[in-house]
Design a protein around this motif. Sequence first.
Motif, PDB file in Angstrom:
ATOM      1  N   UNK A  97       1.009  -0.892  -0.039  1.00 34.91           N
ATOM      2  CA  UNK A  97       0.083  -0.089  -0.090  1.00 34.91           C
ATOM      3  C   UNK A  97       1.214   1.136  -0.005  1.00 34.91           C
ATOM      4  N   UNK A  98       1.841   1.138   0.947  1.00 32.80           N
ATOM      5  CA  UNK A  98       2.601   2.196   1.160  1.00 32.80           C
ATOM      6  C   UNK A  98       3.366   3.080  -0.525  1.00 32.80           C
ATOM      7  N   UNK A  99       4.032   1.613  -1.061  1.00 29.65           N
ATOM      8  CA  UNK A  99       5.062   1.631  -2.570  1.00 29.65           C
ATOM      9  C   UNK A  99       3.820   2.065  -3.616  1.00 29.65           C
ATOM     10  N   UNK A 100       2.422   1.748  -3.161  1.00 31.09           N
ATOM     11  CA  UNK A 100       1.898   2.278  -4.368  1.00 31.09           C
ATOM     12  C   UNK A 100       1.629   3.226  -4.570  1.00 31.09           C
ATOM     13  N   UNK A 101       1.969   3.865  -3.542  1.00 34.42           N
ATOM     14  CA  UNK A 101       1.628   5.295  -3.794  1.00 34.42           C
ATOM     15  C   UNK A 101       2.410   5.993  -4.595  1.00 34.42           C
ATOM     16  N   UNK A 102       3.961   5.555  -4.454  1.00 34.69           N
ATOM     17  CA  UNK A 102       4.958   5.848  -5.312  1.00 34.69           C
ATOM     18  C   UNK A 102       4.625   5.939  -6.862  1.00 34.69           C
ATOM     19  N   UNK A 171      10.100   9.469 -13.807  1.00 35.95           N
ATOM     20  CA  UNK A 171       9.542   9.459 -13.017  1.00 35.95           C
ATOM     21  C   UNK A 171       9.000  10.644 -13.594  1.00 35.95           C
ATOM     22  N   UNK A 172       8.229  11.367 -12.939  1.00 30.05           N
ATOM     23  CA  UNK A 172       7.428  12.564 -13.348  1.00 30.05           C
ATOM     24  C   UNK A 172       6.843  13.903 -11.940  1.00 30.05           C
ATOM     25  N   UNK A 173       7.789  14.613 -12.147  1.00 28.03           N
ATOM     26  CA  UNK A 173       6.707  15.201 -10.947  1.00 28.03           C
ATOM     27  C   UNK A 173       5.377  15.103 -11.082  1.00 28.03           C
ATOM     28  N   UNK A 174       4.730  15.081  -9.217  1.00 24.40           N
ATOM     29  CA  UNK A 174       3.575  15.550  -8.815  1.00 24.40           C
ATOM     30  C   UNK A 174       3.892  16.461  -7.393  1.00 24.40           C
ATOM     31  N   UNK A 175       1.979  16.519  -7.024  1.00 22.17           N
ATOM     32  CA  UNK A 175       1.932  17.361  -6.182  1.00 22.17           C
ATOM     33  C   UNK A 175       2.390  16.362  -4.860  1.00 22.17           C
ATOM     34  N   UNK A 176       3.467  17.326  -4.008  1.00 20.41           N
ATOM     35  CA  UNK A 176       3.366  16.538  -2.574  1.00 20.41           C
ATOM     36  C   UNK A 176       1.939  16.096  -2.092  1.00 20.41           C
ATOM     37  N   UNK A 177       2.472  14.979  -1.030  1.00 24.31           N
ATOM     38  CA  UNK A 177       1.184  14.265  -0.420  1.00 24.31           C
ATOM     39  C   UNK A 177       1.763  13.401   1.068  1.00 24.31           C
ATOM     40  N   UNK A 178       1.523  13.845   1.564  1.00 26.74           N
ATOM     41  CA  UNK A 178       1.684  12.718   2.970  1.00 26.74           C
ATOM     42  C   UNK A 178       1.637  11.143   2.648  1.00 26.74           C
ATOM     43  N   UNK A 179       1.288  10.464   1.765  1.00 21.39           N
ATOM     44  CA  UNK A 179       1.934   9.251   0.960  1.00 21.39           C
ATOM     45  C   UNK A 179       3.119   9.464   0.286  1.00 21.39           C
ATOM     46  N   UNK A 180       3.215  11.064  -0.065  1.00 15.05           N
ATOM     47  CA  UNK A 180       4.597  10.939  -1.079  1.00 15.05           C
ATOM     48  C   UNK A 180       4.636  11.939  -1.230  1.00 15.05           C
ATOM     49  N   UNK A 181       5.656  12.067   0.023  1.00 18.77           N
ATOM     50  CA  UNK A 181       6.345  13.216   0.397  1.00 18.77           C
ATOM     51  C   UNK A 181       7.758  14.349  -0.588  1.00 18.77           C
TER      52      UNK A 181
END
Length: 202
Positions: A97-102, A171-181
């Motif tokens: 679950x943690x890995x798939x946020x990335x 890889x590409x840039x996305x907005x930062x979140x708690x799950x993808x800091x």
Amino acid sequence: MGIVADLEKKMKLTKTVGIMCLILSVIIVIAGFIFSYLLISDSRKTMYVLDNGVPVLVKQTDYTMNRELEYKSQVDLFHSIFFTIAPDDDYIKAQMKKALYLIDESGNKEYMALKESGFYNQIISSNSIVTVIKDSIKMDYANKAFTFYGKEYINRKTQLIERNLITHGKFRDIPRTDNNTHGVLLEDWRIVDNTDVKILKK
């Protein structure tokens, strides 16, 4: 006549001095505003962080200064989470679950392929522990691509299996979140090589 001329000269001099004073005052005020702005901006970059109850002074920096380091760190973090497995179904699900946020759907595709092959069931039934050690990460910042080189270790009760682990992705840039800091999403990820190197009996 001479008195009038002297008076006019003095008036011109007074006028010139007054204008110069006015210009100098404006320059001083503008310089004061600029200095104050820079001072406030610099002070906003300074903050205190509590470390075990002790305030530690830290400096805020422009995130673009460390962006390349963050890309590399995201690749390393993903592989560490995805390939760190314990013989516990709940732990495996939490890790995935943690890995798939990335990562995009390519990560879920690899996860489902491993699951369908019975890989995770084998880990649980044999009480194995899986870890990964990074050798190097080759970053292609121009094309926003990476290649991960490492070793995967499957530690079983009777043997230790060492495998090559080479993966490739983008890889590409996305907005930062708690799950993808880091604010980085890995894409088009695939495992290039995951073959056994050696098997050591215990």
